[in-house]
Design a protein around this motif. Sequence first.
Motif, PDB file in Angstrom:
ATOM      1  N   UNK A   1     -15.055  -4.566 -33.031  1.00 49.97           N
ATOM      2  CA  UNK A   1     -16.282  -4.842 -32.279  1.00 49.97           C
ATOM      3  C   UNK A   1     -17.376  -5.316 -33.228  1.00 49.97           C
ATOM      4  N   UNK A   2     -18.058  -6.404 -32.833  1.00 44.91           N
ATOM      5  CA  UNK A   2     -19.205  -6.925 -33.569  1.00 44.91           C
ATOM      6  C   UNK A   2     -20.375  -7.054 -32.604  1.00 44.91           C
ATOM      7  N   UNK A   3     -21.498  -7.539 -33.092  1.00 47.05           N
ATOM      8  CA  UNK A   3     -22.675  -7.713 -32.236  1.00 47.05           C
ATOM      9  C   UNK A   3     -22.451  -8.779 -31.170  1.00 47.05           C
ATOM     10  N   UNK A   4     -21.600  -9.750 -31.437  1.00 46.27           N
ATOM     11  CA  UNK A   4     -21.401 -10.861 -30.510  1.00 46.27           C
ATOM     12  C   UNK A   4     -20.128 -10.751 -29.676  1.00 46.27           C
ATOM     13  N   UNK A   5     -19.270  -9.800 -29.959  1.00 45.59           N
ATOM     14  CA  UNK A   5     -18.025  -9.667 -29.206  1.00 45.59           C
ATOM     15  C   UNK A   5     -16.989  -8.909 -30.009  1.00 45.59           C
ATOM     16  N   UNK A   6     -15.766  -9.443 -30.033  1.00 42.38           N
ATOM     17  CA  UNK A   6     -14.666  -8.818 -30.766  1.00 42.38           C
ATOM     18  C   UNK A   6     -14.029  -9.822 -31.706  1.00 42.38           C
ATOM     19  N   UNK A   7     -13.805  -9.376 -32.932  1.00 41.44           N
ATOM     20  CA  UNK A   7     -13.090 -10.170 -33.927  1.00 41.44           C
ATOM     21  C   UNK A   7     -11.609  -9.837 -33.763  1.00 41.44           C
ATOM     22  N   UNK A   8     -10.785 -10.857 -33.638  1.00 49.05           N
ATOM     23  CA  UNK A   8      -9.348 -10.672 -33.442  1.00 49.05           C
ATOM     24  C   UNK A   8      -8.638 -10.968 -34.758  1.00 49.05           C
ATOM     25  N   UNK A   9      -7.843  -9.999 -35.219  1.00 49.93           N
ATOM     26  CA  UNK A   9      -7.106 -10.161 -36.462  1.00 49.93           C
ATOM     27  C   UNK A   9      -5.644  -9.819 -36.229  1.00 49.93           C
ATOM     28  N   UNK A  10      -4.781 -10.439 -37.010  1.00 50.09           N
ATOM     29  CA  UNK A  10      -3.340 -10.180 -36.926  1.00 50.09           C
ATOM     30  C   UNK A  10      -2.991  -9.049 -37.888  1.00 50.09           C
ATOM     31  N   UNK A  11      -2.249  -8.083 -37.385  1.00 49.55           N
ATOM     32  CA  UNK A  11      -1.787  -6.976 -38.207  1.00 49.55           C
ATOM     33  C   UNK A  11      -0.424  -7.302 -38.797  1.00 49.55           C
ATOM     34  N   UNK A  12       0.001  -6.791 -39.883  1.00 45.93           N
ATOM     35  CA  UNK A  12      -0.625  -5.804 -40.750  1.00 45.93           C
ATOM     36  C   UNK A  12      -1.541  -6.419 -41.813  1.00 45.93           C
TER      37      UNK A  12
END
Length: 65
Positions: free
Chosen positions: A44-55
């Motif tokens: 969660x950020x101020x503007x929305x959600x940052x999507x990252x690939x795991x791992x």
Amino acid sequence: MFANNALTENFHDIRAFILHERAKVVSDAEWRFRMKGYGYNLRKTDTGYEVARLPQNNVLGMIEV
């Protein structure tokens, strides 16, 4: 990563999958937990959600919710 049972690198498809999964849950915590199961980390950020690939936690893009 996988989105709708198909291997894809297209962020548009990944975004659609993530938002579709969001409609299935009650809380943001449950949504983030489900996405980790699919190999995505939502931060969660101020503007929305940052999507990252795991791992590796490689950032793919942002989703404004």
